[in-house]
Design a protein around this motif. Sequence first.
Motif, PDB file in Angstrom:
ATOM      1  N   GLU A 186       2.886   6.308   7.849  1.00 49.40           N
ATOM      2  CA  GLU A 186       1.777   5.393   7.559  1.00 49.40           C
ATOM      3  C   GLU A 186       1.025   5.132   8.856  1.00 49.40           C
ATOM      4  O   GLU A 186       1.643   4.957   9.911  1.00 49.40           O
ATOM      5  N   ALA A 187      -0.318   5.054   8.763  1.00 47.68           N
ATOM      6  CA  ALA A 187      -1.158   4.837   9.942  1.00 47.68           C
ATOM      7  C   ALA A 187      -1.612   3.386  10.028  1.00 47.68           C
ATOM      8  O   ALA A 187      -2.315   2.912   9.136  1.00 47.68           O
ATOM      9  N   TRP A 188      -1.189   2.689  11.115  1.00 52.63           N
ATOM     10  CA  TRP A 188      -1.791   1.371  11.352  1.00 52.63           C
ATOM     11  C   TRP A 188      -2.881   1.485  12.411  1.00 52.63           C
ATOM     12  O   TRP A 188      -2.864   2.395  13.235  1.00 52.63           O
ATOM     13  N   SER A 189      -3.847   0.575  12.339  1.00 48.87           N
ATOM     14  CA  SER A 189      -5.065   0.657  13.170  1.00 48.87           C
ATOM     15  C   SER A 189      -5.712   2.037  13.072  1.00 48.87           C
ATOM     16  O   SER A 189      -5.985   2.688  14.097  1.00 48.87           O
ATOM     17  N   PRO A 190      -5.988   2.504  11.840  1.00 49.29           N
ATOM     18  CA  PRO A 190      -6.566   3.839  11.673  1.00 49.29           C
ATOM     19  C   PRO A 190      -7.983   3.937  12.223  1.00 49.29           C
ATOM     20  O   PRO A 190      -8.500   5.045  12.399  1.00 49.29           O
TER      21      PRO A 190
END
Length: 276
Positions: A186-190
């Motif tokens: 999962e990507a945070w701050s994409p």
Amino acid sequence: MTFAPLVQMNDGRSIPVIGFGVWQVPDDVVVDATLKALEVGYRHIDTARIYDNERGVGEALSRCGLDRDDIFVTTKVWNNDQGYDQTLRAFDRSVGLLGIEEVDLYLIHWPTPKNDLYLDSWRALIRLREEGRARSIGVSNFHEAHLRRIVDETGVIPAINQIELHPWLPQTHLRDVDARLGTKTEAWSPLGSGQLIDDPVIAAVAAKHGKSTAQVMVRWSLQLGCIVLPKSVTPSRIEQNIDVFDFQLDDADMAAIATLESGRRTGPNPDDFHEA
Ligand code: A2P
């Protein structure tokens, strides 16, 4: 209204590929922002104990008129709640604030390796999953060594590893480690915490497709195979950030964005982050 497709995790459960991130959204603001997100089609909300807005997310869940089981809810155990018993207590507090019985996904927020408690927390998460209170379990900000340790010691592979990921930091190695384990990234701050919004390379790709730079970055992370968690408190942006299923980046677009890799982080390095 746009719905994000579902993808299957290694435990057989499904997760929408776009989630509404609520980091840095105050508890009073998060109610309206989450209601807006649910109204325009988000069915996946990503919060954490440390965001101090689980109560507000819970209020939105109870007011939105949707069935609980139609919304995928993630929260995370904070660093100073690590350890077996502490993690179980932290989980009780989080579900109490959210006003729900079960979470769809419970994550260890950071490995905080110096504290050396993430393995004990992982054992607590395994218990919570066995009890059905956490439907899926995973980790966040884990590097290869942290992942290997919990898998080697318990035999249980995280469903998710949520990490900082954007065009400056495409995380090629860690995505590969996750993929080989069968863990979804999962990507945070994409959007690079918003710092990549005005990037000219991304702007050129966006102009080509008649989309915004934020939409291009969400799309880019999706095409890398990630689940993506854009954050916004602005209604028009909340709506825009999920409206990414009517275009596709081609190889030239992906290659252009790949040139932005610099290794630059907007958050801390997990190897030496121990904030309590
Ligand atoms: P705001 O919340 O005020 O709308 P990230 O998801 O990478 O952490 O980025 C979040 C930041 O990017 C926030 O400052 C957010 O501002 C901003 N942002 C989110 N979506 C958009 C968008 N579609 N256009 C411009 N800025 C955006």
